[in-house]
Design a protein around this motif. Sequence first.
Motif, PDB file in Angstrom:
ATOM      1  N   ILE A 157      62.252  -1.680 -93.539  1.00 22.63           N
ATOM      2  CA  ILE A 157      63.153  -0.638 -93.049  1.00 22.63           C
ATOM      3  C   ILE A 157      62.538   0.071 -91.841  1.00 22.63           C
ATOM      4  N   ASP A 158      61.207   0.157 -91.774  1.00 22.89           N
ATOM      5  CA  ASP A 158      60.544   0.733 -90.590  1.00 22.89           C
ATOM      6  C   ASP A 158      60.888  -0.071 -89.339  1.00 22.89           C
ATOM      7  N   ALA A 159      60.789  -1.402 -89.459  1.00 18.81           N
ATOM      8  CA  ALA A 159      61.075  -2.272 -88.315  1.00 18.81           C
ATOM      9  C   ALA A 159      62.542  -2.190 -87.915  1.00 18.81           C
ATOM     10  N   SER A 160      63.413  -2.070 -88.919  1.00 17.60           N
ATOM     11  CA  SER A 160      64.838  -1.925 -88.634  1.00 17.60           C
ATOM     12  C   SER A 160      65.096  -0.640 -87.855  1.00 17.60           C
ATOM     13  N   LEU A 161      64.530   0.474 -88.331  1.00 18.63           N
ATOM     14  CA  LEU A 161      64.720   1.761 -87.666  1.00 18.63           C
ATOM     15  C   LEU A 161      64.209   1.745 -86.224  1.00 18.63           C
ATOM     16  N   SER A 162      63.162   0.980 -85.980  1.00 17.67           N
ATOM     17  CA  SER A 162      62.586   0.884 -84.633  1.00 17.67           C
ATOM     18  C   SER A 162      63.309  -0.124 -83.754  1.00 17.67           C
ATOM     19  N   TYR A 188      71.174   7.211 -93.011  1.00 17.07           N
ATOM     20  CA  TYR A 188      70.899   6.808 -94.404  1.00 17.07           C
ATOM     21  C   TYR A 188      69.737   5.819 -94.478  1.00 17.07           C
ATOM     22  N   SER A 189      69.485   5.099 -93.382  1.00 12.90           N
ATOM     23  CA  SER A 189      68.284   4.263 -93.345  1.00 12.90           C
ATOM     24  C   SER A 189      67.029   5.132 -93.314  1.00 12.90           C
ATOM     25  N   ILE A 190      67.117   6.273 -92.624  1.00 13.79           N
ATOM     26  CA  ILE A 190      65.993   7.221 -92.662  1.00 13.79           C
ATOM     27  C   ILE A 190      65.805   7.739 -94.086  1.00 13.79           C
ATOM     28  N   LEU A 191      66.903   8.046 -94.766  1.00 12.27           N
ATOM     29  CA  LEU A 191      66.815   8.512 -96.158  1.00 12.27           C
ATOM     30  C   LEU A 191      66.216   7.437 -97.065  1.00 12.27           C
ATOM     31  N   GLN A 192      66.530   6.177 -96.777  1.00 12.13           N
ATOM     32  CA  GLN A 192      65.932   5.064 -97.526  1.00 12.13           C
ATOM     33  C   GLN A 192      64.414   5.095 -97.399  1.00 12.13           C
ATOM     34  N   LEU A 193      63.949   5.296 -96.164  1.00 14.93           N
ATOM     35  CA  LEU A 193      62.507   5.348 -95.924  1.00 14.93           C
ATOM     36  C   LEU A 193      61.891   6.606 -96.547  1.00 14.93           C
ATOM     37  N   VAL A 194      62.600   7.721 -96.508  1.00 14.36           N
ATOM     38  CA  VAL A 194      62.118   8.948 -97.149  1.00 14.36           C
ATOM     39  C   VAL A 194      61.887   8.707 -98.639  1.00 14.36           C
ATOM     40  N   ILE A 195      62.852   8.057 -99.299  1.00 17.93           N
ATOM     41  CA  ILE A 195      62.708   7.769-100.728  1.00 17.93           C
ATOM     42  C   ILE A 195      61.491   6.888-100.978  1.00 17.93           C
TER      43      ILE A 195
END
Length: 362
Positions: A157-162, A188-195
């Motif tokens: 998900i980090d790579a996706s966000l970037s 919501y992808s940021i929220l995924q990473l937060v979780i």
Amino acid sequence: MKTLITIITIALSTLFVNAQTSSEKELLKTLNETTPKALQDNKVPGLALAIIKNGDVIIKKEYGFSDVSENEIVNSKTGFNIGSISKMFTAWGIMKLVEDQKLNLDAPASKYLLNWKLPSSEFDSDKVTIRNLLQHTAGLSVHGYNGYETKDELTSIDASLSGTTNLDEKVELVMEPESKWKYSGGGYSILQLVIEDVSGKSFADYMKEHIFKPLKMKQTSFNISKKVLKNSAKAYDEEGNEIPLRLFNAQAAAGLHTTIDDLILFAKASFSKNPVLSEESIALLIKPTELSKGNYGMGYMIMNRFGDFTLSGHGGSNEGWQSGFMLDFESKSGIIILTNGSNGKNVLFGNLQDWAKWHGSN
């Protein structure tokens, strides 16, 4: 006199129950007449539907095929991708961490992110909070996600966000936070990473352990395993041709797989005391926000256009899948519809209208 009153009361109660039964039969008759034709006209193979009234399931019905080539029909344990309805569950995951005092809704999201950060911009990223990510008021890019045909194409998900391998998935600030409502699956992808960063678990594992398992949703998963695929419907395009089931880096925004049986469990949990969230937390999630003009809460769409009642829930739309989950919290009623065709929205919208007309008069 008491005996006469008792007899009259019993008689009236019997008439009421019979009227309810008759009314529900009429609704089922309408659905049975309209749904098969709508599926055929729109080249959608199958559909699963549930209707809840006063906290009880009054109709649970499946139509058509989960797999056309194998002639397999839809049943209550058939799996469907539910697209953006995933956001509703992600909101529950976030609120669980809030209740556990591991998150503050009004803290900057950056406080909880271990490695990835929003790219620098003219806007202040510290104004991006957990609350405005949930509300789609953080001012972020990326409306939605197309997904991938194979697991080999997936990244972290980090790579996706970037946007490392797909620039269309890069999430960045494009407007001042809290200035406007702007739907963002990227939020919501940021929220995924937060979780993940707060819990120390993968998003899928956290959601399984803290949301699905306590609610006994055994057929629901963000991890699309062989077991999930075994019970899944096939996906079909606008022409009714089978297409691959698409997979998502952005699980929190679009990647949940579930069944009509499990969504019934979730709906019932939403209406009553449950082992995951308090009534106060659920009320906060479905509270309309000012910037959305009353049309969105936190992970929940708010709809008032079908009658003199308010529906809270979400729609889901991915290639090969269309779904709807709408609840009237005041009457503990609602409708859930899952389809395995890209044109499924045309079918489920008709079901929703039929139900809303019935619900408004019952």
